[in-house]
Scaffold this active site. Structure first.
Site, mmCIF file in Angstrom:
data_model
loop_
_atom_site.group_PDB
_atom_site.id
_atom_site.type_symbol
_atom_site.label_atom_id
_atom_site.label_comp_id
_atom_site.label_asym_id
_atom_site.label_seq_id
_atom_site.Cartn_x
_atom_site.Cartn_y
_atom_site.Cartn_z
ATOM 1 C CG ASP A 11 -2.217 10.797 1.038
ATOM 2 O OD1 ASP A 11 -2.678 9.770 1.578
ATOM 3 O OD2 ASP A 11 -2.644 11.944 1.291
ATOM 4 C CG ASN A 59 -0.596 5.828 8.361
ATOM 5 O OD1 ASN A 59 0.295 5.740 7.515
ATOM 6 N ND2 ASN A 59 -1.469 6.828 8.341
HETATM 7 C C1 IPE Z 1 -1.755 6.543 1.945
HETATM 8 O O1 IPE Z 1 -3.030 6.287 1.399
HETATM 9 C C2 IPE Z 1 -1.075 5.278 2.322
HETATM 10 C C3 IPE Z 1 -1.159 4.925 3.733
HETATM 11 C C4 IPE Z 1 -1.569 5.671 4.692
HETATM 12 C C5 IPE Z 1 -0.709 3.602 4.055
HETATM 13 P P1 IPE Z 1 -4.300 6.581 2.266
HETATM 14 O O2 IPE Z 1 -4.774 5.334 2.897
HETATM 15 O O3 IPE Z 1 -4.001 7.688 3.225
HETATM 16 O O4 IPE Z 1 -5.336 7.050 1.185
HETATM 17 P P2 IPE Z 1 -6.276 8.330 1.296
HETATM 18 O O5 IPE Z 1 -5.383 9.514 1.494
HETATM 19 O O6 IPE Z 1 -7.199 8.108 2.454
HETATM 20 O O7 IPE Z 1 -6.984 8.351 -0.017
HETATM 21 C C1 IPE Z 2 0.831 9.964 4.944
HETATM 22 O O1 IPE Z 2 -0.475 9.889 4.521
HETATM 23 C C2 IPE Z 2 1.337 8.588 5.277
HETATM 24 C C3 IPE Z 2 1.591 7.729 4.143
HETATM 25 C C4 IPE Z 2 1.459 8.048 2.871
HETATM 26 C C5 IPE Z 2 2.067 6.429 4.481
HETATM 27 P P1 IPE Z 2 -1.694 10.090 5.540
HETATM 28 O O2 IPE Z 2 -2.918 9.903 4.730
HETATM 29 O O3 IPE Z 2 -1.517 9.229 6.717
HETATM 30 O O4 IPE Z 2 -1.496 11.604 5.987
HETATM 31 P P2 IPE Z 2 -2.562 12.666 6.519
HETATM 32 O O5 IPE Z 2 -3.346 11.997 7.625
HETATM 33 O O6 IPE Z 2 -3.425 13.035 5.359
HETATM 34 O O7 IPE Z 2 -1.740 13.827 6.985
HETATM 35 MG MG MG Z 3 -4.082 9.739 3.117
#
Ligand code: IPE
Ligand code: IPE
Ligand code: MG
Length: 217
Positions: A11, A59
């Site tokens: 994340d 997602n």
């Molecule tokens: C996590 O990175 C990866 C995926 C969800 C694919 P994010 O896209 O959630 O990055 P932040 O948490 O918004 O910075």
């Molecule tokens: C979890 O991250 C999913 C991945 C890292 C692929 P998210 O960014 O989607 O999770 P939330 O929304 O902060 O819980």
């Molecule tokens: Mg995230």
């Protein structure tokens, strides 16, 4: 106890890009570079399986351009991979765009006989969905033993999940490997995923080795 199986909730990619005044989508390419560093160090430390959370079922609610950037990163990785790892996927692969699903099948097939570290990628994956699927299989087979149930999970055949690491500062699992983490050691790291390096992996593994795992006993 050796660390055989570690999982990463990768994340913080979007925030990493935003902090550099880049579009969020640029965070995923940087995330892939971090993944390569992390895996290489895990292999050096004799970890057998690395599971990573690349895209959750939730997602799917993200904007189309962001989803496409994530899928393109996955696809580029799959189609260019030429190493010794055995690459597996868990999640609803058939529900992905056809080009992405094709690249998943291609790399799973290509690396099926590889003997190196196992990289298990959760893509279009949800822990709740996986548990429900395993319940249906248990019902079909009329086998509600722990072993029977676990044989229906996407992680079937992999060693027990020793540790779960989440980067990006949030302290939650976000629907990741909910059944498997029953006795995993948990690590929550403030660093954003693209900033992860070899020293961070060493620090996690060193801390893991220093923890006492009791398993209720
Ligand atoms: C996590 O990175 C990866 C995926 C969800 C694919 P994010 O896209 O959630 O990055 P932040 O948490 O918004 O910075
Ligand atoms: C979890 O991250 C999913 C991945 C890292 C692929 P998210 O960014 O989607 O999770 P939330 O929304 O902060 O819980
Ligand atoms: Mg995230």
């Amino acid at each position: 106890m050796p660390l055989n199986h570690i999982a990463f909730i990768m994340d913080g990619n979007g925030r990493w890009a935003t902090a550099r005044s880049l579009p969020r989508t640029m965070g995923y390419a940087a995330g892939l570079d971090a993944l390569k560093r992390v895996i290489a160090q895990c292999a050096k430390r004799d970890v057998k399986v690395v599971s990573v959370y690349a895209f959750s079922t939730e997602n799917n609610g993200r904007p189309d351009n962001e989803k496409r950037a994530i899928f393109d990163t996955v696809k580029n990785f799959n189609n260019s991979y030429d190493g010794e790892m055995k690459i597996l996927y868990m999640g609803e692969i058939d529900g992905l765009p056809e080009d992405v699903a094709d690249s998943v099948r291609y790399v799973e097939d290509k690396t099926a006989d590889n003997k190196g570290l196992i990289l298990n990628i959760a893509l279009n994956y949800g822990g709740k969905d996986d548990i429900i699927h395993a319940c249906k299989l248990a019902w079909d087979h009329n086998d509600f033993t722990v072993e029977g149930f676990e044989s229906g999970l996407a992680s079937c055949g992999l060693p027990a999940l020793d540790a779960v690491v989440r980067t990006g500062g949030e302290k939650r699992l976000s629907n990741f490997m909910l059944y498997e983490c029953a006795y995993s050691e948990l690590f929550f790291i403030d660093k954003l995923w693209p900033d992860m390096n070899e020293d961070d992996v060493d620090a996690i593994i060193d801390e893991f080795e220093g923890r006492t795992r009791k398993f209720g006993k």
